[in-house]
Write a protein that holds these residues in place. Structure first.
Motif, PDB file in Angstrom:
ATOM      1  N   SER A   1       0.753  -1.123  -0.209  1.00 15.17           N
ATOM      2  CA  SER A   1       0.191   0.074  -0.196  1.00 15.17           C
ATOM      3  C   SER A   1       0.959   1.338   0.014  1.00 15.17           C
ATOM      4  O   SER A   1       2.166   1.195   0.260  1.00 15.17           O
TER       5      SER A   1
ATOM      6  N   GLU B   1       1.910   5.964   4.260  1.00 15.68           N
ATOM      7  CA  GLU B   1       0.924   7.061   4.963  1.00 15.68           C
ATOM      8  C   GLU B   1       1.750   8.171   5.603  1.00 15.68           C
ATOM      9  O   GLU B   1       2.946   8.042   5.824  1.00 15.68           O
ATOM     10  N   TRP B   2       1.362   9.332   5.715  1.00 14.65           N
ATOM     11  CA  TRP B   2       1.961  10.491   5.960  1.00 14.65           C
ATOM     12  C   TRP B   2       1.028  11.132   7.278  1.00 14.65           C
ATOM     13  O   TRP B   2      -0.221  11.345   7.170  1.00 14.65           O
TER      14      TRP B   2
ATOM     15  N   TYR C   1      -5.795  15.421   1.141  1.00 16.69           N
ATOM     16  CA  TYR C   1      -5.195  14.046   1.453  1.00 16.69           C
ATOM     17  C   TYR C   1      -6.351  12.936   1.784  1.00 16.69           C
ATOM     18  O   TYR C   1      -7.275  12.995   2.418  1.00 16.69           O
TER      19      TYR C   1
ATOM     20  N   ASN D   1      -5.782   8.772   2.412  1.00 12.39           N
ATOM     21  CA  ASN D   1      -5.080   7.358   2.545  1.00 12.39           C
ATOM     22  C   ASN D   1      -3.762   7.346   1.882  1.00 12.39           C
ATOM     23  O   ASN D   1      -3.209   6.400   1.068  1.00 12.39           O
ATOM     24  N   GLY D   2      -2.877   8.495   2.273  1.00 12.74           N
ATOM     25  CA  GLY D   2      -1.642   8.573   1.765  1.00 12.74           C
ATOM     26  C   GLY D   2      -1.289   9.187   0.244  1.00 12.74           C
ATOM     27  O   GLY D   2      -0.382   9.478  -0.118  1.00 12.74           O
TER      28      GLY D   2
ATOM     29  N   TYR E   1       0.966   9.579  -5.014  1.00  7.50           N
ATOM     30  CA  TYR E   1       1.342   8.798  -3.822  1.00  7.50           C
ATOM     31  C   TYR E   1       2.818   8.255  -3.988  1.00  7.50           C
ATOM     32  O   TYR E   1       3.274   8.274  -5.072  1.00  7.50           O
TER      33      TYR E   1
END
Length: 252
Positions: free
Chosen positions: A119, A122-123, A137, A139-140, A222
Motif C-alpha cells: 500500500s 501513510e503521512w 489528503y 489514504n496516503g 502517492y
C-alpha cells in the motif's frame, strides 16, 4: 704736417656695442597671465561638467529608490518592478499569512505499520510542519484540486541495523506514482543498493525524488517503497512528501 693740413690724431675712440633691447617685463607677464587664466577656465569647465554628472546620477538613484519604496509600501513590487521582464500572468500574493498563494501540500513521515504491504506510504498531514492548501489528503495520496503544472517531491531517510549477506536482496525501489481513474502511472523512480558492503553491521542513506508534471483535477499522487523496513522517520525534517503548483493549466 701732411698735405691735408690735419694734425695727427693721438686719441682713438671705440664705439660701444649696442645690444638689442629685450621685451619688457610687463609684456611677458601679461602673456603668461593670459595662458594661466585660460588653463584655469578649462579646468573649471571640466570640473563643473563632472559635478553636474555626479549630481544627475545621485538624483536618478534617489528617484529609483523612492519608486521602489513606494512599490513596496503599496504591496505591488512584484507587478511593478521591471515590468517588461516579468511574466504578465504573475500576480503578487500577500505572503503566507493566509496560507500559500497557490495549491500546495507538505506531509511528513509516519512510522510504518506493516512493512510487507504494498500500500502507499501513510503521512502526517495535520500536525508539525505538515499543511494542505487547496490539496486534499486521502489514504496516503495527495489529491489535486486544480489542474496545472506541479513540482512533486519525496524524500526518505533510510537505514539498516544489519546488511544482508546476499547482495541480491540489497536493492530497493522508491517511486512517486499518479493514480488517474483506475490506472497507476509511475512518474519518478529510483532504484538503488542500500548496502554497499554485504554483511556490514549498519547502513545509513537517503533517497530523494523530484520533478515537474502536469496534473489534472482529481489526479492522486502517492509514494511507494519496496523495503519499508528501511524508512527512518526521525521527526518532520528527514522523511517527507509534497507538491506545489508552478503555473495553472490555462491563462486566466
Amino acid at each position: 704736417m701732411d698735405k691735408y693740413g690735419r694734425p695727427p690724431m693721438s686719441v682713438f675712440t671705440v664705439e660701444d656695442y649696442i645690444q638689442p633691447s629685450a621685451p619688457s617685463i610687463s609684456m611677458v607677464s601679461r602673456k603668461s597671465g593670459r595662458g594661466t587664466l585660460l588653463i584655469q577656465a578649462v579646468l573649471l569647465f571640466f570640473s563643473l561638467l563632472a559635478l553636474c554628472g555626479a549630481a544627475s546620477e545621485i538624483y536618478y538613484l534617489m528617484k529609483v529608490e523612492s519608486s521602489i519604496r513606494n512599490l513596496l509600501l503599496n504591496g505591488s513590487a512584484t507587478q511593478g518592478m521591471i515590468q517588461g521582464n516579468v511574466p504578465q500572468k504573475m500576480i503578487f500574493r500577500p505572503g503566507f499569512r493566509d496560507g500559500p498563494p497557490l495549491p500546495s501540500a507538505h506531509v511528513t513521515g509516519l512510522v510504518v505499520g506493516d512493512p510487507s504491504s504494498n500500500s502507499p506510504l501513510e503521512w502526517e498531514h495535520t500536525r508539525g510542519l505538515a499543511f494542505l492548501h487547496e490539496v486534499e489528503y486521502n489514504n496516503g495520496s495527495l489529491v489535486c484540486s486544480k489542474s496545472g503544472l506541479y513540482f512533486i517531491y519525496s524524500k526518505l531517510q533510510l537505514g539498516s541495523p544489519k546488511c544482508p549477506k546476499d547482495t541480491k536482496n540489497s536493492v530497493f525501489s522508491h517511486q512517486v506514482l499518479k493514480r488517474s481513474l483506475n490506472s497507476k502511472i509511475p512518474m519518478i523512480e529510483s532504484i538503488r543498493r542500500f548496502c554497499d558492503i554485504p554483511g556490514s553491521s549498519t547502513w545509513r542513506g537517503s533517497s530523494f525524488l523530484g520533478g515537474t508534471f502536469m496534473l489534472a483535477k482529481g489526479n492522486e499522487v502517492y509514494v511507494s517503497m519496496s523495503h519499508k523496513n528501511l524508512i527512518r522517520v526521525q521527526g518532520d525534517t528527514m522523511t517527507f512528501f509534497g507538491m506545489f503548483m508552478v503555473s495553472t493549466a490555462f491563462d486566466q
